[in-house]
Design a protein around this motif. Structure first.
Motif, PDB file in Angstrom:
ATOM      1  N   ASP A   1     -27.895  31.689  49.291  1.00 44.68           N
ATOM      2  CA  ASP A   1     -26.488  31.841  49.629  1.00 44.68           C
ATOM      3  C   ASP A   1     -26.263  32.714  50.861  1.00 44.68           C
ATOM      4  O   ASP A   1     -25.134  33.006  51.215  1.00 44.68           O
ATOM      5  CB  ASP A   1     -25.729  32.413  48.430  1.00 44.68           C
ATOM      6  CG  ASP A   1     -26.181  33.831  48.109  1.00 44.68           C
ATOM      7  OD1 ASP A   1     -27.104  34.308  48.776  1.00 44.68           O
ATOM      8  OD2 ASP A   1     -25.615  34.443  47.213  1.00 44.68           O
ATOM      9  N   GLY A   2     -27.324  33.142  51.494  1.00 45.22           N
ATOM     10  CA  GLY A   2     -27.166  33.903  52.719  1.00 45.22           C
ATOM     11  C   GLY A   2     -27.251  35.402  52.542  1.00 45.22           C
ATOM     12  O   GLY A   2     -27.362  36.133  53.524  1.00 45.22           O
ATOM     13  N   ALA A   3     -27.194  35.892  51.308  1.00 46.37           N
ATOM     14  CA  ALA A   3     -27.298  37.333  51.085  1.00 46.37           C
ATOM     15  C   ALA A   3     -28.667  37.821  51.548  1.00 46.37           C
ATOM     16  O   ALA A   3     -29.687  37.206  51.239  1.00 46.37           O
ATOM     17  CB  ALA A   3     -27.097  37.653  49.603  1.00 46.37           C
ATOM     18  N   GLU A   4     -28.679  38.923  52.293  1.00 41.22           N
ATOM     19  CA  GLU A   4     -29.945  39.481  52.754  1.00 41.22           C
ATOM     20  C   GLU A   4     -30.268  40.749  51.981  1.00 41.22           C
ATOM     21  O   GLU A   4     -29.423  41.614  51.812  1.00 41.22           O
ATOM     22  CB  GLU A   4     -29.862  39.838  54.249  1.00 41.22           C
ATOM     23  CG  GLU A   4     -29.816  38.629  55.155  1.00 41.22           C
ATOM     24  CD  GLU A   4     -30.017  39.023  56.615  1.00 41.22           C
ATOM     25  OE1 GLU A   4     -30.313  40.210  56.887  1.00 41.22           O
ATOM     26  OE2 GLU A   4     -29.873  38.143  57.473  1.00 41.22           O
TER      27      GLU A   4
ATOM     28  N   ALA B   1     -31.428  35.155  50.443  1.00 40.34           N
ATOM     29  CA  ALA B   1     -31.203  34.236  49.333  1.00 40.34           C
ATOM     30  C   ALA B   1     -30.603  32.940  49.863  1.00 40.34           C
ATOM     31  O   ALA B   1     -30.163  32.867  51.005  1.00 40.34           O
ATOM     32  CB  ALA B   1     -30.273  34.874  48.307  1.00 40.34           C
TER      33      ALA B   1
END
Lengths: 252, 252
Positions: free
Chosen positions: B78-81, B76
């Motif tokens: 925001d960096g969420a994987e 995402a």
DNA sequence: AAAGCACCTTGACCTGGATCAAAGTCGGGT
DNA sequence: ACCCGACTTTGATCCAGGTCAAGGTGCTTT
């Protein structure tokens, strides 16, 4: 191949029916278009709460929403129901059934809804002779995969605030695409349905809406909604990953 | 259309390459098959941890896993994987990219993995002239939608035990399809990757595996796994709905 | 064989959101 | 106007699973 049809011709044929999405930008000949036109049937409106088709029904047709809105629901063996999507005018439903020739979700009207029916085998046949139509069909299937995977990310990694914010923004952007307001709209689904869709409890949705309103992000009046601060809603929707400020560890 | 190719001919061409899944049961002519054969390229093996393609890459090809295994990961903003899937021999990856001509997930090898590459535009082209191939492609896309929606149900409505049980059973049934053991297999992914996929914490996976073992459902030795009680695992996987015993209310 | 590293396990504690409970609101029917 | 049922809100309490912390385990490197 005969002449390519003009935009205005198409408008006459499909009006603002969502099928124009299916064929428009991909150069369809007049004869092909006629075939497409003939295969589409307008069904009598579906009443609120009535199913368009049900889980287990054999695949007969794909449907395009003309007016109104629907939800698709999957029920597990154990009775748990999961709403897997909401669909608005210009969107197609029924693609899940192609794999097994059987619908594996039910589609139910959230309000009085009119649809166009497209018999699948005829669509399939026509897509053989019209490369643009075939590409567009594949694109639509692929888009659904993308959306579902985006949803997996939401359910797997995001907290309740981010989920609701993302949901509201998704509605907003879809309404914009239909020429409606990005910030002011009506929710055709209940709090319980939103909750089910987002994997939360109804009460949580209620509280979150209250909090968003209190924080000046939006205004809520029953099912009437006004988004007041789109940028901040985007920030909220993106919260919860390791990239942002407040982390939410989950993998090793 | 020339003569339909026999099963043994096909075996010669594709061996046990997963592409036979793509074309086999749908009557492809010898010339068509030759075209299909020519378009497929065997890539040099991908090393563990190396990407097959990455999120943002333009769509060039679809890939079939020949040996090994891969994960697909979406990150995402925001960096969420989020791991959106694991794929094993006989399965295809890359369908997400058709919608926008850009891959919106990365596919990374979990172990040394060999794949076949199928240039998409040639596949698209051929699928125009071979109705069976077109149907099969659509079926594969549709199946992916089904699987993703099944996953939405899992993440939206089921607790941690049901998620892990369903995951193990899914692996089991996929291995059976490849002629391997239903009950004994090796996990090519880490606990952290399982956790990420299931929307849980790594520690939870660890604890659940211990508990399942203690309850006699299975045996765990590092990444070596033996399912001892398939029926009971199915019961666990189906837990958590309003149909069963212990309810889990969520909608109004 | 020791060190380094990636992965896994286990325990203690905390919290976000579910659940339970009880009013409040609204629209449609008679 | 009033009632009824479906939907919504709000408060109190609970708990599954996340987070933090501290060792294990086993493989690869030297």
């Amino acid at each position: 191949m005969t002449a390519v049809v003009s935009f205005s011709d198409l408008k006459r044929v499909c009006g603002n029916c969502s099928l124009r999405e299916l064929c428009l930008p991909y150069g369809i000949s007049a004869t092909d278009l006629k075939q497409l036109e003939q295969m589409v049937q307008r069904l009598s409106p579906i009443a609120r709460g009535k199913p368009l088709f049900q889980q287990g029904d054999p695949l007969r047709s794909i449907f395009a929403i003309r007016t109104g809105s629907v939800k698709s629901v999957t029920v597990a063996e154990d009775g748990a129901e999961q709403i897997t999507g909401f669909h608005f005018p210009g969107e197609l439903v029924g693609f899940d059934a192609i794999a097994a020739d059987v619908h594996d979700c039910s589609v139910v009207a959230l309000e009085d809804t009119s649809v166009c029916e497209i018999p699948f085998d005829r669509l399939d046949e026509l897509s053989g002779s019209v490369p643009g139509l075939r590409r567009q069909l594949m694109r639509l299937l692929s888009r659904e995969i993308q959306q579902d995977q985006q949803m997996l990310l939401l359910l797997g990694k995001k907290g309740s605030e981010a989920r609701l914010a993302a949901f509201l923004l998704s509605l907003s952007s879809r309404f914009v695409g239909r020429g409606l307001s990005a910030s002011r709209f009506h929710l055709s689904m209940s709090r319980g349905e939103i909750a089910n869709y987002l994997g939360l409890a109804m009460e949580t949705i209620s509280r979150l809406l209250a909090r968003f309103q209190q924080d000046g992000l939006m205004t809520v009046d029953g099912r009437e909604v006004t988004l007041l601060d789109l940028p901040r809603l985007h920030v909220v929707a993106d919260m919860g990953g390791e990239g942002g400020g407040l982390t939410r560890r989950r993998e090793g």
